[in-house]
Design a protein around this motif. Structure first.
Motif, PDB file in Angstrom:
ATOM      1  N   UNK A  20       0.829  -1.199   0.000  1.00  0.00           N
ATOM      2  CA  UNK A  20       0.000   0.000   0.000  1.00  0.00           C
ATOM      3  C   UNK A  20       0.866   1.252   0.000  1.00  0.00           C
ATOM      4  N   UNK A  21       1.932   1.225   0.786  1.00  0.00           N
ATOM      5  CA  UNK A  21       2.841   2.374   0.839  1.00  0.00           C
ATOM      6  C   UNK A  21       3.569   2.567  -0.491  1.00  0.00           C
ATOM      7  N   UNK A  22       3.876   1.446  -1.172  1.00  0.00           N
ATOM      8  CA  UNK A  22       4.651   1.507  -2.405  1.00  0.00           C
ATOM      9  C   UNK A  22       3.805   1.877  -3.615  1.00  0.00           C
ATOM     10  N   UNK A  23       2.556   1.345  -3.675  1.00  0.00           N
ATOM     11  CA  UNK A  23       1.729   1.532  -4.870  1.00  0.00           C
ATOM     12  C   UNK A  23       0.473   2.370  -4.640  1.00  0.00           C
ATOM     13  N   UNK A  24       0.043   2.462  -3.404  1.00  0.00           N
ATOM     14  CA  UNK A  24      -1.191   3.190  -3.126  1.00  0.00           C
ATOM     15  C   UNK A  24      -2.436   2.353  -3.327  1.00  0.00           C
ATOM     16  N   UNK A  25      -2.327   1.241  -4.066  1.00  0.00           N
ATOM     17  CA  UNK A  25      -3.447   0.341  -4.334  1.00  0.00           C
ATOM     18  C   UNK A  25      -2.970  -1.100  -4.173  1.00  0.00           C
ATOM     19  N   UNK A  26      -3.788  -1.911  -3.493  1.00  0.00           N
ATOM     20  CA  UNK A  26      -3.444  -3.318  -3.263  1.00  0.00           C
ATOM     21  C   UNK A  26      -4.609  -4.201  -3.689  1.00  0.00           C
ATOM     22  N   UNK A  27      -4.297  -5.309  -4.347  1.00  0.00           N
ATOM     23  CA  UNK A  27      -5.308  -6.299  -4.739  1.00  0.00           C
ATOM     24  C   UNK A  27      -4.913  -7.658  -4.176  1.00  0.00           C
ATOM     25  N   UNK A  28      -5.893  -8.403  -3.700  1.00  0.00           N
ATOM     26  CA  UNK A  28      -5.669  -9.773  -3.240  1.00  0.00           C
ATOM     27  C   UNK A  28      -6.493 -10.703  -4.118  1.00  0.00           C
TER      28      UNK A  28
END
Length: 518
Positions: free
Chosen positions: A137-145
């Motif tokens: 989240x810190x690196x991309x701003x968006x996370x998908x699982x």
């Protein structure tokens, strides 16, 4: 012609090797732009893993792979996500510890790909997941699982109820952690065979949309007739030319064998993609999907409940279709979720779905396999006896046919026998379908229901089954109720057969009475 990806389910490899890909990205665009949390149930080998793999490439903004596909020319924004993609079918399930260690290892491998380093204290599964999500989240701003085959560890352990319950609870804990990370995770997509979602396994993942029977997405896995004609025309033409079979004839046979799955009311039927591509690859009709693995838990339930399995009463509510949990395995919902039955119609007044076998591959294969299981026959014995039974009926050699039926039934252990007529009716239907005979059960007429109708090119058999009553009584019922009238006027002959099963503690016999109508 492009090669068929009969053994590849990774989207990037299919594209890199220039294999055929049936474009499903319009469905995926609708999902990505309509919500954030999704669950999809489909039978095994139905394209779920390829779907998850394709989602991964879209979410990592690997746009070049989609230039020639629907989504590539759409207005999709190609936002790059940090993606956690897990395949639960690859986990070792010796015990719950091995499963947990497997999940931790998979998460650590994903972290390495993203150059994320954890400290030695990050040894709890929930903490590993939480730290990985926070870092992405810190690196991309968006996370998908993305989770493929989430229920595989539970299904693999259903033979051991206690272990299955522990495994189920561990997976539930994992989903609870995902729920706690709701603010950091923008997209979740989960696939599986069974709908444990109804049992609260997902622990209330916020606003989870279940796509299983959603009409908009009924064709997201599997291939429609339109897709088959568009993408596979060259392969069917090549098969037609090689075997010297008219194209239209071959095309209809392909449809009978592999089409017929419906995931919703009044939706387009789809083909089993695994079977279709394998058939086109080897240019032969075979039972590809069924032979790729029959779940042990399904067979155990069928052993217990097959005698009560009524092919005329395959009706079930939508809620019941989704019932599946450790120790709770209703036969109809189990067979639907596993892909052995599919939706044939829906009654809005009763709110009940009617189920049926999807196609010839499943219908014949399941009955033949059950014959092996119930009669304790090996596949070679079952195949030989099936061929002999089909030949005996085709040659109008009723005496040999009845003798074969008695031999087959004699193999069934005494403990499995029921003192009800429907048990013998069901087993006889299984034997005939497994032998490849065109069989109709509980055939309705204006005068009642015929137990079995067997159809051959030159003759039709009308069969009435009785248990511990004489064969003459069974034949008399056919004549008195004029079951045969429906078939008069055809060029084929009619054979009426009364069949009697007599079961005593140390004696089992099958007798018959017959009458031919020209």
């Amino acid at each position: 012609m492009r090669k068929l990806p009969v053994d590849i389910s990774t989207f990037s490899r299919i594209k890199a090797l220039n294999y055929l890909y049936v474009d499903k990205t319009e469905y995926m665009y609708k999902i990505l732009t309509s919500g954030h949390r999704f669950f999809l149930s489909r039978p095994r080998r139905f394209g779920k893993s390829l779907l998850v793999s394709t989602f991964k490439e879209i979410l990592t903004a690997n746009r070049v792979l989609f230039d020639d596909l629907w989504i590539g020319s759409s207005d999709y924004n190609w936002q790059e996500y940090g993606v956690i993609s897990l395949d639960f079918s690859r986990l070792e399930i010796d015990n719950v510890e091995t499963m947990e260690n497997g999940l931790k290892y998979a998460l650590m491998q994903i972290a390495r790909v993203y150059n994320i380093i954890f400290t030695a204290s990050d040894n709890q599964l929930g903490l590993v997941l939480e730290n990985l999500v926070n870092a992405l989240s810190e690196k991309y701003g968006h996370v998908a699982i993305l989770i493929d085959e989430y229920d595989s560890p539970i299904l693999k352990t259903l033979y051991d109820k206690d272990l299955a319950q522990v495994v189920r609870n561990k997976i539930q804990q994992f989903f609870t952690t995902i729920k706690s990370l709701d603010a950091q995770v923008q997209f979740v997509f989960i696939t599986g065979v069974s709908s444990f979602a109804k049992a609260g396994l997902f622990s209330g993942i916020n606003n989870l949309q279940v796509l299983t029977l959603n009409k908009q997405f009924s064709g997201i896995c599997g291939y429609s007739d339109k897709e088959v004609d568009h993408y596979f025309n060259e392969y069917i033409c090549a098969w037609s030319k090689e075997e010297n079979i008219p194209y239209d004839t071959l095309r209809q046979q392909i449809k009978i064998w592999y089409n017929g799955y419906r995931f919703g009311d009044n939706v387009v039927a789809v083909y089993n993609p695994f079977s279709l591509m394998n058939a086109l690859h080897v240019q032969e009709f075979k039972n590809f999907w069924f032979q790729s693995g029959t779940p042990t838990f399904l067979i155990e339930v069928l052993k217990k409940e097959y005698a009560t399995f009524d092919p005329e009463k395959l009706k079930i509510s939508e809620d019941s279709l989704g019932i599946f949990d450790v120790g709770v395995t209703p036969l109809l919902s189990l067979m639907f979720q596993a892909g052995y039955l599919t939706i044939s119609s829906y009654n809005p007044n009763s709110r009940l779905y009617t189920l049926d076998y999807p196609n010839a591959e499943v219908r014949i294969s399941l009955q033949k396999y059950l014959l092996e299981v119930f009669a304790y026959l090996d596949p070679v014995q079952a195949e030989q006896m099936s061929l002999e039974l089909q030949e005996a009926f085709e040659d109008e050699n009723i005496e040999d046919a009845v003798e074969l039926i008695q031999r087959l039934f004699a193999h069934v252990p005494y403990q499995l026998h029921s003192k009800e007529e429907k048990f013998y009716h069901a087993l006889l239907m299984m034997v005939c379908i497994g032998a490849g005979i065109k069989t109709q059960s509980e055939y309705s007429t204006s005068h009642g229901r015929i137990d079995l109708v067997l159809e051959f090119p030159k003759i039709i058999y009308i069969i009435e089954v009785k248990f511990n009553q004489s064969a003459d009584i069974a034949l008399a019922q056919i004549e008195e109720r004029r079951y045969y009238e429906r078939f008069l006027g055809q060029e084929r002959q009619l054979m009426l057969i009364g069949l009697s099963f007599t079961r005593e503690p140390h004696n089992f016999t099958v007798t018959y009475a017959s009458k031919k109508i020209s």
